[in-house]
Design a protein around this motif. Sequence first.
Motif, short mmCIF file in Angstrom:
data_model
loop_
_atom_site.label_atom_id
_atom_site.label_comp_id
_atom_site.label_asym_id
_atom_site.label_seq_id
_atom_site.Cartn_x
_atom_site.Cartn_y
_atom_site.Cartn_z
N ASP A 212 0.85 -1.18 0.00
CA ASP A 212 0.00 0.00 0.00
C ASP A 212 0.89 1.24 0.00
O ASP A 212 1.62 1.48 0.97
CB ASP A 212 -0.89 -0.02 1.24
N ARG A 274 -5.06 -0.90 -8.79
CA ARG A 274 -5.31 0.17 -7.83
C ARG A 274 -6.48 1.04 -8.31
O ARG A 274 -6.80 1.07 -9.49
CB ARG A 274 -4.06 1.04 -7.65
N HIS A 275 -7.05 1.76 -7.36
CA HIS A 275 -8.12 2.70 -7.70
C HIS A 275 -7.51 3.98 -8.28
O HIS A 275 -6.53 4.51 -7.75
CB HIS A 275 -8.93 3.05 -6.44
N ILE A 284 -7.96 6.67 -2.86
CA ILE A 284 -8.35 5.77 -1.78
C ILE A 284 -9.86 5.58 -1.75
O ILE A 284 -10.39 4.90 -0.87
CB ILE A 284 -7.86 6.29 -0.41
N ASN A 285 -10.53 6.18 -2.71
CA ASN A 285 -11.98 6.05 -2.81
C ASN A 285 -12.31 4.72 -3.48
O ASN A 285 -12.00 4.50 -4.65
CB ASN A 285 -12.57 7.22 -3.60
N VAL A 286 -12.98 3.84 -2.75
CA VAL A 286 -13.27 2.50 -3.28
C VAL A 286 -14.30 2.56 -4.41
O VAL A 286 -14.49 1.57 -5.13
CB VAL A 286 -13.77 1.57 -2.16
N ASP A 287 -14.97 3.71 -4.57
CA ASP A 287 -15.94 3.83 -5.66
C ASP A 287 -15.25 4.11 -7.00
O ASP A 287 -15.87 3.93 -8.06
CB ASP A 287 -16.93 4.95 -5.35
N TYR A 290 -11.00 0.27 -10.67
CA TYR A 290 -9.69 -0.38 -10.63
C TYR A 290 -9.03 -0.25 -12.00
O TYR A 290 -9.68 -0.38 -13.04
CB TYR A 290 -9.84 -1.86 -10.30
N ASP A 477 -17.56 5.72 6.62
CA ASP A 477 -16.51 5.63 5.61
C ASP A 477 -15.78 6.94 5.44
O ASP A 477 -14.54 6.97 5.32
CB ASP A 477 -17.10 5.17 4.27
N LYS A 481 -11.68 7.68 6.02
CA LYS A 481 -10.77 8.31 5.05
C LYS A 481 -10.16 9.57 5.64
O LYS A 481 -8.98 9.86 5.44
CB LYS A 481 -11.52 8.61 3.75
#
Length: 760
Positions: A212, A274-275, A284-287, A290, A477, A481
Amino acid sequence: MITRTLTALALSSGLAAASVADNQEAIESKVDSANAHRGLEVTGAVRGVAQASYFNTDQDTYGKNIMPDVERNEFVNADFNFGFRPWESVRANAMLRLYAGMQDYFASAAKIIEVPWLNVEGQIGNNFYWVVGDFRQQYSPLTLFAPDVDIMYEPTVFARKRHMAEKQQLLEGNQRNLQGINLQFRADLNDIFGQVRAEGIFARVNRAQAIDLSGAEGNILPNDSVPGATQASNTDKFLLAGNLELLPLKKNAYLGGTMMYIFDNEDSYTYTYRHFNDEGELSINVDDPYMIDDINPFELQPQKTFILAGRVGGDVAGMLGNKNLILDATAELAMSMDKVKTMSYVFEDGDNGTGTAADYDLDGDLESLVLNPDGTPSMKETSETNNGLALNATLNVGYKTDSWGVRLIGDVIFNDSLWTNNLAQSPKFFAQRVLNSDYDGNTVKYGVNSPLYTTFDALYNFAPKFAPVAVSLKTDDNGFKAGQTDSYNAAPYNKNSWTANVYSKAQIALLQAMADPALQLVLPNGKASANREGGRANLVFNVGDWFEAQGLFSIYTQVAPLYGFGDVSYMEFGGGLKADVFKVLGFKKPLEISGSYKHSERTMEFDPTVISPLTGYTAPMDGKAEFKTDFINAGLYVQYLPRLGITAGFQMINMELNDKQQQQSLVDYGAVAVTAPLVKGTQMQWMVGLDYTLEKNAWLSLNFGMVTVENTYNTALGTADAAVNLPVYAENEKGEAGWPAEFTSKFSQTIVEASINVEF
């Protein structure tokens, strides 16, 4: 909690120590029995630390820094080394490490059980030895070596803390930790040819692994995109080495040669996902979607380095059979052949012909640059081999008797700027913030440039599993963050400046930019440091085994000065002594006193006629930039009962820069961080303690100490608002007319600790 832990450690350790002392003979007989009948040998170490550090400053009157100003570390490690010998010629070794953090003692997930060391070794006849798995080895300072820091007559109370920090990382002297296969051959020939030694190594020194990029673990500069910022690797890195040595004339002469090939296996090149946000930046936003990416996108060039070295030496005193004379010398010559790939602009035939981007920038010949269909400059890849040369020589001259001795050790080195060997240049010490690191917040990753950094903190403190505080206490969430910092994710990591890592060339260059000048100014990578020539003389005098004094002087210069500079020179001088007062008086118990002083400085001459590679303009400065540092040590150790003793230590470091050096520091490490130039800095540390000592490396100690720091920065050069080395409350000094010419940062750390170290 700290009081209860200290009491428990003291009582349990005292009882355990007494029990060991009273039953030592019985224990040894049982171990002998196990070794003889079961083929089992058990050794190990138990280390426990209960430590509280209290940060204090009177300057943050408005409480701008909201992070915790108290840190507590309480942990116990138990290392058990099991040696299984099913047959006489084969042995399996495994280290089992048990760890528990005392603050979360009842949380099962907080326990750690690991096997950090595992190998199988064996012997065939009297001459052949092999090991598969983890092993340690060193050849010479230019081939296979782990450079260390040198602290003259370090006080015992601090030396013990450093010993524990290094052992936590499985470090042993200057040996390099490796994993692979080691084959060795030894044969005694005769008095003329002496002994022949041959050795072969195949080891992996890094592996393709995703890390990471925003985490503290595994990164040198989390969230930064400069080369070397992360220790993630796109490929597996291997070492293939062969070493041959001959010790003729009854082992009084020495001939040796080493071949090493350090390479990245390009067949193992690996990618990760990675995003990325809409701007193509890491997220770092999972939305965010990828996308495939290089594991280490900041270091894409694979390493292919060949090292060839030869050594010669002789013990003249041994040849003459003179037991009182000291006269021996060694010399080593090494060559590195490092294959590198470079990208350059493509030019059409014209005024420029073919050239580099620098030719294009300076001449401004737009017509000669070849463009791609999309209008971007065309690039080409070229490959070349950089040949570097390194030379080390050492001479020992002296005389000794049963009652006194004197010797002079002289070292000479010549290592050119292209010399490279990361198996000898990767340092054991990488200065990091340890205690009260939460208080640094976003800037803790900058190490020596962090607002609260001290050399003493980096040298002596460690926390095997530290969980940083999130800057937000929300549980959703967005709160998670927001709780991260630029320096770390809110996840546990190991805080320790001592490491067994083998770094890449880019990482070594970055570490040099972040090196502690009080310890690593002159030779940041030991005798294998590139771009150095010069020498050192060290005079040592002793009386029996109760008194020793030494003095040193060294001077070095850069072989190829950095762009924009003339000569760059380094100088060190100092001296110290240690004495056991009780021993000379005939007492059995020790009363040891020690002290030392060392001065180091760097002088850089500017060349104002040279184009600066950072700005593209003629350097605006001339004259000299000077950086000076002084390191003082004083120590006391006395035993007043059979095993009870008192330890005390004092250390002080002074640093000073002249006006030119202040200006130069603005661009020295601009790729790492923007810093306000340090005008003058003073660090002081003292510590006193009680200890119960069984053996050299078996003790229980209770210590109390304090670190005080006063750093003065030049804030009139336009960097204060962005400087990472100023605390957040520094703006309290900002007046209506802007920043003052100087800002003085003052803070202290009070440390209370109990530690136990038992190696058996």
